[in-house]
Design a protein around this motif. Structure first.
Motif, short mmCIF file in Angstrom:
data_model
loop_
_atom_site.label_atom_id
_atom_site.label_comp_id
_atom_site.label_asym_id
_atom_site.label_seq_id
_atom_site.Cartn_x
_atom_site.Cartn_y
_atom_site.Cartn_z
N VAL A 68 -1.45 13.39 -17.64
CA VAL A 68 -1.27 11.75 -16.94
C VAL A 68 -0.23 11.13 -17.92
CG1 VAL A 68 -3.21 10.37 -17.80
CG2 VAL A 68 -4.68 12.76 -16.99
N VAL B 244 -4.84 -3.52 1.01
CA VAL B 244 -3.92 -2.95 0.74
C VAL B 244 -5.07 -2.00 -0.76
CG1 VAL B 244 -2.05 -2.56 -1.11
CG2 VAL B 244 -2.11 -4.25 0.28
N ALA C 149 -0.18 15.28 -4.41
CA ALA C 149 1.18 15.47 -4.62
C ALA C 149 2.12 14.92 -2.83
CB ALA C 149 2.26 15.30 -5.56
N MET D 197 -1.03 13.91 -0.52
CA MET D 197 -0.71 12.05 -0.37
C MET D 197 0.93 12.25 1.02
SD MET D 197 -2.14 10.01 -3.03
CE MET D 197 -1.34 10.22 -4.20
N PHE E 286 -2.14 18.16 -9.57
CA PHE E 286 -1.65 17.64 -9.30
C PHE E 286 0.45 16.99 -8.61
CE2 PHE E 286 -2.20 14.30 -12.84
CZ PHE E 286 -2.95 14.86 -13.89
N VAL F 49 -4.49 2.23 -0.28
CA VAL F 49 -4.59 2.70 -0.69
C VAL F 49 -5.31 4.38 -1.04
CG1 VAL F 49 -3.54 3.32 -3.65
CG2 VAL F 49 -2.86 1.80 -2.37
N ILE G 15 -4.76 -1.79 -9.82
CA ILE G 15 -4.64 -1.85 -11.09
C ILE G 15 -6.49 -1.28 -11.72
CG2 ILE G 15 -4.56 -2.48 -13.57
CD1 ILE G 15 -2.15 -3.38 -13.40
N VAL H 76 1.79 -2.78 -11.42
CA VAL H 76 0.91 -1.83 -11.11
C VAL H 76 1.53 -0.82 -12.44
CG1 VAL H 76 -0.69 0.02 -10.22
CG2 VAL H 76 -0.46 -1.55 -9.29
N MET I 291 2.55 11.82 -9.48
CA MET I 291 2.34 13.34 -9.62
C MET I 291 3.15 14.11 -9.85
SD MET I 291 -1.21 12.98 -8.16
CE MET I 291 -2.77 12.94 -8.67
N LEU I 292 4.01 14.10 -8.94
CA LEU I 292 5.47 15.41 -8.28
C LEU I 292 5.28 14.88 -9.73
CD1 LEU I 292 6.21 17.02 -6.14
CD2 LEU I 292 7.40 15.52 -5.64
N PHE J 151 2.55 6.98 -6.93
CA PHE J 151 1.80 7.24 -7.08
C PHE J 151 2.27 8.77 -6.76
CE2 PHE J 151 -2.41 9.22 -8.09
CZ PHE J 151 -2.98 8.42 -8.98
N GLY J 152 2.52 9.06 -5.94
CA GLY J 152 3.52 10.61 -5.55
C GLY J 152 3.93 10.94 -5.84
N ALA K 103 0.70 -1.37 0.25
CA ALA K 103 -0.12 -0.48 0.31
C ALA K 103 1.14 1.07 -0.54
CB ALA K 103 -1.10 -0.07 1.41
N MET L 205 2.47 11.79 -15.30
CA MET L 205 2.65 11.13 -14.18
C MET L 205 2.84 9.31 -14.34
SD MET L 205 -1.08 10.46 -11.81
CE MET L 205 -1.49 9.61 -13.25
N MET L 206 1.22 8.96 -15.46
CA MET L 206 2.19 7.40 -15.76
C MET L 206 3.20 6.29 -16.93
SD MET L 206 -1.63 6.41 -17.58
CE MET L 206 -3.08 5.50 -16.03
N ILE M 143 1.97 1.94 -3.27
CA ILE M 143 1.97 2.23 -4.93
C ILE M 143 1.52 3.99 -4.22
CG2 ILE M 143 -0.59 2.26 -5.44
CD1 ILE M 143 1.08 -0.10 -5.76
N ILE M 144 0.73 4.44 -2.86
CA ILE M 144 0.96 5.37 -2.74
C ILE M 144 2.21 6.59 -2.77
CG2 ILE M 144 0.13 7.73 -0.96
CD1 ILE M 144 -1.72 4.99 0.79
N ALA N 143 -2.30 -5.90 -6.70
CA ALA N 143 -1.35 -5.75 -8.19
C ALA N 143 -2.40 -5.60 -9.20
CB ALA N 143 -0.58 -6.42 -8.75
N PHE O 203 0.58 0.99 -16.57
CA PHE O 203 0.88 2.37 -16.37
C PHE O 203 1.95 3.22 -17.60
CE2 PHE O 203 -0.58 4.44 -12.72
CZ PHE O 203 -1.21 3.43 -12.42
#
Lengths: 674, 674
Positions: free
Chosen positions: A597, B633, B509, B512, B505, B637, B367, A637, A374-375, A370-371, A363, A600-601, A366-367, B363, A641
């Protein structure tokens, strides 16, 4: 001045001849043992079979759009559309053919000649793809221009539409293929059955290696084919509609349609020559790092473009304004590439932080990933904004198009560096499956790792140029639709903006969902084979590779349709129903949210991938630890992306804009149903 | 007509008196056992201490902005800014005080009087918050209007700025607090130590329950306070700048500043009375479902608003155009709420699909949840676009503002339904910690579950109204900045659009990341306590609750500053450096990407949460299975997605727009440094 335009097809032909030469050289290399031949044969067959079926499926789409264009716009545009699509197919096909020959020869070279020879073979295999992309791209546009002169500006967008639509389907189809196979092979083979990567007992192993070719080679090739073609087309169409440039800095200058159109063609011609020189400069040296060799090639070709952009800018317009716009583009591209590296490489703090977070489970992995994704949008977006303002300040909207052309002028070199990675990766797979000595795999792994880093610049160019090209095409669209302003104070424009901003989200949802579905089928099949035939795990029976290849192929072809058609239908629907201004809003919305997007991805995916590798290097518990398991979740994951949804969005925003450009006259005639 | 404006403060005072009455009624309820008193005392103290410290920290920000506004704009705006901030504080403080009294009394009522009595106590506790929000909001705006008349339009935005800035800090601070405590309590307590939720042995359990109050009650209250106030202000300011409405449908009509300003005030006054009636209609019935009772209240108050919007529309403007705009807003809000439910409730296919994907590990869980979040943006965005177009077609930009006012007119009722959930949740926590009989917990769980579903409508209103309010404020900004058009063909506007689209975004970021850091500290502390004192787990020693409360408090206060200041500084920086047009582009970019990111995060988080609950109901292996672990999980998230980052973005886009509105004269005077 018109005569200079001939340089474009001439340099294109030189590139193709050079590609042919490299390809023959590769063909003469040793293919290694029988086992290696056999395995590379499977991969080649699978990859070629996929491309053939993909093109067959696409033929229907091409035919329908051909008729729509012919009856709705004009037949010349329709014919050029078909040419654009065919050239894209040809570039992908030739490039991948050579890549699937190069992989086994790279493995063989690594066995017999060591790192240097392997680098040479792998890089030259990638270079063929690079030269095919730029050669066929500039042959198409340059040829049309030589035939029709400035008149071609109104129909050349058809060629771009062909390239873009093939690129989107290719990227999405290839992306779904490769990730379905990858996830299937990893989750059942590596995690459940506990066999290593690229183990021949894994039924999905061939599909996985095929996926690297159809996704990372052919898909990426058609992607950059469309970027390359799109940027040149955007500059030509803008040159024809803008009479003069009134820059904020430097002198005002005229922009005659002819000179303005020939300029990007000649610049691209020089870029091709610069790429060939760059490619020739890449030669390994037992003492030096392969990364240094690749970077040397990239810098040399960029330097040549920089020098000539000053010369050309002076010759064509008697000032350096256009050169400054081009250099602004190059700097933005390189900066985004370096930023990409900063956010996604294990050498820097962000990836290390994600790895650290892996210790508290999936967890937090992923967080934090993801952060970071985005950053990581912040500085690239600021760079793009600055690039837009600088290019515009010196050469107006035309300058924005030139910045993209400049960035992509060395596409031949960029693709060579990009495509060399999957060739090395495949070579490693073949080495593993053929049970070659460990040293061979170590060499190919090293080459692959270097490729990942050097490819960051390519990614920066892909994202930066997509934003600038889409913007230049957007400006052309407004001219063709007769819009003097697309004001955000009009509710219709705002409604369009919202819908446009939503499309990349819908598109990503569709593609990720497709990967999920396809991967699910693959998982089921691999499990079934392991379950039904105990001999597979014991190594006494050969698994049914073909069946896995078939599943990936069928799923990819089926699943690529919805997102692909969305990109073509959405702008047409908004243009017809809501009118040209709303469509302008939609394109701007899709452009702004799409770039974000996509970044980010791509970066979240890259960061997770490298966080896993960082842990595998022995940090935070190393391979097999709980941290590693969490990191594998992050990597899984991140796969769709970074390899499916993210890169496709770059094409999506350009394809939607080019659809708007081509169909602008229709939307104007209808005038919006609302 | 001016005299009707008095209805606003009058109805506001009625709401406050009614709130006082309900609050006294709650105070008279039984507090249960000594143990219950003790625990609820801890929670109340922790929550109140947090709010006091938060307000103290905010005092510095308020003072600085007060001086900036006073010297930069005018002192009346500055004073109203302080009032806006203070009223927001007051609404949050009073509401939370009652909520922290109501929780223990709900538990006690569930013990002595069963479901019905518990529902009554919990709902009335939430209703106090709802009535405080609308009462103080309309008292502030209505009071200013009664004092200054239409002149207030130029200064009332100060009041809105105060409300918005407090809301953002409150939402972010509360969101970080609650999620740090939640994650800490869950990961170490539930997962590592294996003790149940709300077990008194968990050192973070009090912090977790405090978090529900400061995040879900006070944070949400200040959020809706600013939405409510913002929508009315946007309508008033637009009414003053627009001389007449030329709708596409219906007749053209004049929009005198006075009538145009009084209309939303009277509409809101009726909304308050409608909310009071709705609140009184919520009375449980042993036979019926509590959801039916809550929905009945919501529908009754909405119906009253619909009827009166027709009456008022005719009285003020002699046509029904404004009524249609209002109803369009209401329909959009309800539709988004229903769509939210469809994508996030375990009764529908998407959540079931995520639960199914939990079987193949974390995972695929991530997704698919992410895919659902992205997919769930499509219809809400289309609804918002349609709502904008319909409201505009009937009553121009003023109609868009009215659509938001209409949606939020029943805020009193909406907040009551929203705040009742965390009160029930807290009651359950107190029941667990006080070791009350199982039936009590079952009742509070049931109430909580019902609250989650009925709150979906509130979420729809929050998102829909944020988009419409921001748009109306955006239109006011363009008028104040003297911009007749903000054209997407200007590179400066496009650069602004990119930067604006990036801000949500960056903001996400930051928030989070803050949750991650704060949760990390909490995890360490809980582990430390378990490790140092074995008596805690045995239940013979009391854990150090205060220390966990302190960690959450400090972390939240520290971490809320950066994202909060970003929202205030970004528009000022762009306005000063890049000028008013670029700022227009930035606001539109932030609006479009912000709404999308907010919907995606809220719905992905909600879907993961309910997928976990769906599995806990016994599907796909049920509690404790591998699927359940994967679902946990996903839920972890989703927590910062749906409770910290997502809801704050709604405020972010409005706060940035209102900063632009307030400082527009400054930006015009500077004229952009670029």
């Amino acid at each position: 001045m018109n005569v200079l335009a001939v340089l474009a097809p001439v340099s294109a032909v030189i590139a193709l001849i050079f590609a042919y030469g490299l390809s023959s050289w590769i063909g003469k290399m040793d293919e290694g043992t029988d086992r290696m031949r056999e395995i590379s044969g499977y991969i080649r067959e699978g990859a070629m079979a996929f491309l053939r079926r993909e093109y067959k499926t696409m033929a229907v789409v091409i035919l329908v759009l051909f008729l729509v264009l012919g009856f709705g716009i004009d037949w010349l545009t329709a014919v050029l559309y078909v040419f654009g699509a065919l050239f894209s197919v040809l570039a992908g096909y030739c490039g991948m053919r050579v890549a699937t020959k190069g992989n086994v020869r790279t493995a063989s070279a690594a066995m017999s000649g060591g790192m240097n020879k392997a680098l040479k073979v792998a890089f030259r295999s990638g270079a063929v793809m690079g030269l095919c992309v730029v050669g066929l791209g500039l042959l198409g546009i340059g040829g049309v221009f030589v035939l029709f002169g400035v008149e071609s500006a109104s129909v050349i967008t058809g060629f771009g539409l062909g390239a873009s639509s093939m690129a989107l389907f290719g990227r999405v189809g290839g992306g779904i293929y490769t990730k379905a196979a990858d996830v299937g092979a990893d989750l059942v083979g590596k995690v459940e059955a506990g066999i290593p990567e690229d183990d021949p007992r894994n039924p999905a192993v061939i599909a996985d290696n095929v996926g690297d070719n159809v996704g990372d080679v052919a898909g990426m090739g058609s992607d950059l084919f469309e970027s390359y073609v799109g940027s040149i087309i955007s500059a030509i169409t803008l040159a024809v509609v803008m009479p003069s440039i009134k820059p904020t800095f430097g002198y005002e200058f005229d922009l005659p349609p002819l000179a303005g159109s020939v300029f990007p063609l000649v610049l691209s011609a020089i870029g091709i020559i610069a790429s060939i020189i760059g490619i020739m400069c890449v030669r390994g040296n037992e003492k030096s790092n392969p990364a240094a060799a690749l970077n040397a090639g990239t810098y040399i070709s960029s330097a040549i473009v920089v020098v000539f952009s000053f010369v050309l800018s002076w010759v064509f317009f008697a000032n350096f304004n256009c050169a400054i716009a081009i250099i602004a583009g190059l700097i933005v591209g390189i900066a985004i590439g370096k930023l990409t590296e900063f956010y996604t490489s294990g050498d820097y703090k962000h990836v290390k932080k994600i790895s650290e977070q892996c210790q508290t489970g999936p967890a937090t992995t992923i967080i934090s990933g993801f952060g970071v994704g985005m950053l990581s949008t912040v500085w690239p977006i600021i760079m793009i904004a600055v690039g837009i303002l600088v290019a515009n300040a010196f050469a107006g909207l035309y300058g924005i198009a030139l910045a993209a052309v400049g960035m992509l002028s060395t596409t031949g070199m960029v693709v060579a560096v990009d495509a060399y990675g999957p060739v090395s990766d495949n070579a490693g797979g073949i080495a593993e499956m053929s049970k070659l000595p460990k040293e061979v795999r170590m060499i190919t792994d090293k080459l692959d790792a270097v490729g990942n880093t050097t490819a960051a610049i390519g990614k920066g160019f892909a994202i930066g140029s997509a934003a600038l090209t889409a913007l230049a095409l957007f400006a052309s669209y407004s001219q063709l639709a007769g819009l003097e302003s697309i004001s955000l104070l009009e509710p219709m424009v705002i409604a369009g903006l919202f819908i446009g901003a939503m499309l990349p989200f819908l598109f990503s949802a569709l593609t990720m969902n497709s990967v999920g579905k396809a991967a699910y089928q693959m998982i089921e099949e691999v499990r079934r084979q392991f379950h039904c035939d105990a001999g597979i795990m014991e190594g006494t029976c050969k698994p049914d590779y073909a069946r896995c290849v078939d599943i990936s192929t069928k799923a990819a072809l089926k699943e690529m349709m919805a997102p692909g058609l969305l990109a073509i239908i959405a702008p047409m629907a908004v243009g017809i129903i809501m009118g040209t201004e709303a469509l302008g809003g939609m394109l701007a919305g899709a452009l702004s949210s799409g770039v974000l997007v996509a970044i980010m991805m791509a970066n979240a995916g890259g960061a997770w991938d490298n966080a896993k590798k960082y842990i595998e290097e022995g940090h935070f518990g190393g391979k097999g630890s709980e941290s590693h398991k969490a990191a594998v979740v992050g990597d899984t994951v991140g796969d769709p992306f970074k390899d499916t949804a993210g890169p496709s969005i770059n094409i999506l925003i350009k394809l939607m804009t080019i659809v708007a450009v081509v169909f602008a006259p229709v939307f104007v005639a209808i005038g919006g149903l609302l």
